[in-house]
Design an enzyme around this catalytic site. Structure first.
Site, PDB file in Angstrom:
ATOM      1  N   ALA A  27       0.873  -1.172   0.000  1.00 26.75           N
ATOM      2  CA  ALA A  27       0.000   0.000   0.000  1.00 26.75           C
ATOM      3  C   ALA A  27       0.912   1.225   0.000  1.00 26.75           C
ATOM      4  CB  ALA A  27      -0.905  -0.007   1.225  1.00 26.75           C
ATOM      5  N   SER A  31       1.918   5.002  -0.541  1.00 27.20           N
ATOM      6  CA  SER A  31       1.398   6.370  -0.583  1.00 27.20           C
ATOM      7  C   SER A  31       2.373   7.340  -1.235  1.00 27.20           C
ATOM      8  CB  SER A  31       1.105   6.849   0.839  1.00 27.20           C
ATOM      9  OG  SER A  31       2.323   6.977   1.573  1.00 27.20           O
ATOM     10  N   GLY A  32       3.650   6.990  -1.252  1.00 19.07           N
ATOM     11  CA  GLY A  32       4.682   7.904  -1.705  1.00 19.07           C
ATOM     12  C   GLY A  32       5.441   8.536  -0.556  1.00 19.07           C
ATOM     13  N   GLY A  33       5.040   8.211   0.681  1.00 25.12           N
ATOM     14  CA  GLY A  33       5.732   8.709   1.865  1.00 25.12           C
ATOM     15  C   GLY A  33       6.879   7.802   2.272  1.00 25.12           C
ATOM     16  N   VAL A  34       7.609   8.218   3.295  1.00 32.34           N
ATOM     17  CA  VAL A  34       8.810   7.488   3.690  1.00 32.34           C
ATOM     18  C   VAL A  34       8.485   6.116   4.277  1.00 32.34           C
ATOM     19  CG1 VAL A  34       8.914   8.606   5.971  1.00 32.34           C
ATOM     20  CG2 VAL A  34      10.984   7.625   4.975  1.00 32.34           C
ATOM     21  N   SER A  40       5.799   3.836   3.826  1.00 32.02           N
ATOM     22  CA  SER A  40       5.422   2.780   2.877  1.00 32.02           C
ATOM     23  C   SER A  40       6.526   2.530   1.852  1.00 32.02           C
ATOM     24  CB  SER A  40       4.111   3.133   2.177  1.00 32.02           C
ATOM     25  OG  SER A  40       4.220   4.344   1.455  1.00 32.02           O
ATOM     26  N   MET A  68      -3.586   4.429  -3.871  1.00 35.38           N
ATOM     27  CA  MET A  68      -4.999   4.796  -3.947  1.00 35.38           C
ATOM     28  C   MET A  68      -5.151   6.228  -4.450  1.00 35.38           C
ATOM     29  SD  MET A  68      -6.661   3.300  -0.418  1.00 35.38           S
ATOM     30  CE  MET A  68      -5.769   4.469   0.618  1.00 35.38           C
ATOM     31  N   CYS A 114     -11.889   5.124   7.137  1.00 37.52           N
ATOM     32  CA  CYS A 114     -11.132   4.862   5.911  1.00 37.52           C
ATOM     33  C   CYS A 114     -10.405   3.522   5.994  1.00 37.52           C
ATOM     34  CB  CYS A 114     -10.130   5.985   5.656  1.00 37.52           C
ATOM     35  SG  CYS A 114      -9.109   5.730   4.188  1.00 37.52           S
ATOM     36  N   GLY A 155       2.762   0.696   5.885  1.00 40.63           N
ATOM     37  CA  GLY A 155       3.785   1.373   6.680  1.00 40.63           C
ATOM     38  C   GLY A 155       3.338   1.734   8.076  1.00 40.63           C
ATOM     39  N   CYS A 211      -6.538  13.912   5.223  1.00 38.15           N
ATOM     40  CA  CYS A 211      -5.957  14.149   3.904  1.00 38.15           C
ATOM     41  C   CYS A 211      -6.810  15.055   3.033  1.00 38.15           C
ATOM     42  CB  CYS A 211      -5.699  12.819   3.189  1.00 38.15           C
ATOM     43  SG  CYS A 211      -7.195  11.820   2.920  1.00 38.15           S
TER      44      CYS A 211
END
Length: 350
Positions: A18, A20-23, A25, A44, A98, A122, A190
């Protein structure tokens, strides 16, 4: 010590990340790739365009990247719920909703449809003997937000960061060459920019959120006027537009009478609360919670409060044993833990 050992047998295990583009995950993707798993990333699309860094991370790793458009589901299950709760004078917890319906619902289903045995996230969370448990980072109790995930979903979940702290993850990400190792964490809600909740509610309700009423004390004396219950929350002191010799706080939002009741800090203290919509983990039936002694949290960064549970119908009355709890807020989650940090059950404050 982080396990980064490559194991050839892991190549037979397909895992969807999954992403997200963050550190967090992104580090999970690098870590599982290094351990030899057959991985792919899924991002997503919910309320904004997906983070471009997610695709770049997958390109760096040479793995497949999918974008799953869940905008309609997210709008219906999360954003509509969020607005409706505020309109009813409650304070919603969109992350819990969510996680149940979107991330560990639609997203997990999609990942399994791609032939994966597991989804990895993550979250700073652990599964101990299959039971949802608090991770080793004491400042990040993310099982609180996972407490509405159906327990049968846990058999298909991996939490690789459960034994790490955030600082260690950033160091690991830098060591592994993760491009987003220094990226700032995303905001908690978000779909609402920081400080823009009022404007968001106005736009979503086309101004219906403005429903003026009285601000009263516990004796019914009118002290002022409010602009709409949605703009206030339990425990709030500032921005009430009333004057008093001693500090006054919001102690109740009464949607039936459209009034805000204010009082002293002592008036915010509660000996008990009522929980509804309880999701069970360590017990099979709601009745199994009756007369159980455990620990409860009424917000993610709250302390653990010793309590005794009483089951009445489909609701759970939480009696705090040692100390009263401040600013218990309807709509927020209440989560029950045992002494080992495992989640017994989680519900919403009624």
């Amino acid at each position: 010590m982080v396990n980064m050992e490559y194991r050839a047998e892991n190549a037979k295990i397909r895992v969807g990340i999954a992403l997200s583009g963050g550190v967090d995950s992104s580090t999970v993707a690098y870590l599982l790739k290094k351990r030899g798993y057959d991985i792919f990333g899924v991002t997503m699309r919910t309320c904004h365009e997906e983070d471009a860094d997610a695709k770049k991370v997958c390109q760096d790793l040479g793995i497949e990247h999918y974008v799953l458009d869940l905008t309609e589901d997210f709008s219906e299950k999360v954003m509509d719920y969020f607005v409706e709760e505020y309109m009813q004078g409650r304070t919603p917890n969109p992350c819990m909703v969510c996680n149940r319906h979107i991330k560990f619902g639609k997203l997990l289903d999609f990942i399994l449809e791609q032939g994966a045995q597991y989804m990895a996230t993550g979250h700073y969370t652990k599964l101990v003997d299959g039971h949802l448990s608090v991770g080793d980072d004491g400042g990040k109790d993310q099982v609180y937000f996972l407490s509405q995930v159906p327990k049968e979903k846990l058999k298909n979940i991996i939490f690789p960061l459960g034994e790490l702290e955030k600082k260690q993850v950033r160091e690991l990400a830098k060591e592994l060459g993760v491009r987003v190792y220094a990226k700032k964490d995303s905001q908690e809600i978000c779909f609402v920019e920081d400080g823009e909740l009022k404007q968001f509610l106005i736009e979503k309700t086309k101004g219906k959120v403005y429903n003026k009423g009285n601000i009263i004390d516990k004796n019914g004396r009118i002290l002022g006027r409010h602009n709409g219950l949605s703009f206030y929350t339990i425990g709030q002191r500032k921005g009430l537009g009333i004057s008093s010799e001693s500090p006054l706080y919001v102690v109740e939002l009464n949607s039936e009478q459209n009034v805000i009741i204010v009082g002293s800090n002592e008036d915010l203290m509660r000996e008990k609360l009522i929980a509804e919509q309880c999701n069970l983990f360590l017990v099979e039936h709601l009745e199994d919670l009756h007369d159980m002694k455990c620990y409860a949290k009424t917000r993610s960064r709250d302390s653990l409060h010793a309590c005794r549970l009483e089951v009445i119908g489909k609701e759970v009355v939480v009696h705090f044993i040692k100390n009263q709890v401040r600013a218990v807020t309807p709509g927020q989650g209440v989560v029950f833990y045992n002494e080992q940090g495992q989640v017994i059950a989680g519900g919403f404050i009624k």
